[in-house]
Design an enzyme around this catalytic site. Structure first.
Site, mmCIF file in Angstrom:
data_model
loop_
_atom_site.group_PDB
_atom_site.id
_atom_site.type_symbol
_atom_site.label_atom_id
_atom_site.label_comp_id
_atom_site.label_asym_id
_atom_site.label_seq_id
_atom_site.Cartn_x
_atom_site.Cartn_y
_atom_site.Cartn_z
ATOM 1 N N GLY A 1 -17.179 49.788 67.973
ATOM 2 C CA GLY A 1 -17.370 50.427 66.219
ATOM 3 C C GLY A 1 -18.160 49.365 66.260
ATOM 4 C CG ASP B 1 -15.644 51.632 73.397
ATOM 5 O OD1 ASP B 1 -14.209 51.703 73.339
ATOM 6 O OD2 ASP B 1 -15.859 50.708 74.482
ATOM 7 C CG ASP C 1 -24.639 55.180 72.529
ATOM 8 O OD1 ASP C 1 -24.001 55.111 71.643
ATOM 9 O OD2 ASP C 1 -24.851 55.508 73.370
#
Ligand code: IMP
Ligand code: MG
Length: 183
Positions: free
Chosen positions: A103, A101, A98
């Site tokens: 990573g 952020d 999804d």
């Protein structure tokens, strides 16, 4: 609580972009015998469902679940909650997740899967936040770049809520202030 998140990416834009990604992936894997899709639970379940139905190459679907702890997360804090059903050795693997952020989650997951010696390993990520703290992992296919705000909907959650909103939305500041216990 439960105020309606503000629309960041609407349904039509999502459908359009998912279609483009599916086309690009189908083109890139046209020569592969079969693509092995790995959906990262829970956040990727809706994105994956839409994406895989638009693919024109043969594929299988599997899921992996990982959980990450809190804000100060490093790769070491990520726990494998549910593993894949099959071996990925020699397969063309595409991880579908999804969000990137920091990573750290994707970085850790790619390392974990690479060690299982797939024929190829790439990632397809719905959204990436533009922040300084990226650990350096890059997605091979990316839906949208967004600002560093907490997003929900289309699989993304806040405290396990809002996942089934049909669009990607931004929470009002008051609700997004606590950290994310869900994945
Ligand atoms: P990372 O920092 O890239 O490792 O992301 C860790 C995980 O935090 C992601 O897989 C998501 O589950 C979650 N996350 C980060 N940012 C958001 C957000 O804006 N909305 C919902 N979940 C998020
Ligand atoms: Mg996630």
């Amino acid at each position: 609580m439960n105020r309606r998140p503000e629309v960041l990416v609407d349904e039509a834009t999502l459908a359009q972009r998912v279609g483009e990604l599916a086309e690009q992936i189908s083109r890139d894997y046209a020569e592969a015998r079969e693509l092995y899709l790995v959906g990262v639970l829970k956040g990727a379940f809706i994105f994956l469902a839409d994406l895989c139905r638009r693919l024109t190459v043969p594929h299988r679907v599997d899921f992996i679940a990982i959980s990450s702890y809190g804000e100060s997360m490093t790769s070491g804090d990520i726990r494998l909650v549910m593993d894949l059903r099959s071996s990925i050795e020699g397969r063309h693997v595409l991880v579908v997740d999804d969000i990137i952020d920091t990573g750290a989650t994707l970085d850790h997951l790619m390392d974990l899967l690479r060690a299982r010696r797939p024929a190829s390993l790439r990632s397809c990520i719905l959204v990436r936040k533009d922040k300084e703290r990226h650990v350096g992992v890059e997605s091979d296919y990316l839906g949208f770049d967004i600002h560093d705000v907490w997003v929900v909907g289309y699989g993304l959650d806040h405290a396990d809520r809002y996942r089934t909103l049909p669009y990607i939305g931004v929470l009002p500041a008051r609700e997004s202030s606590s950290s994310d216990p869900g994945n």
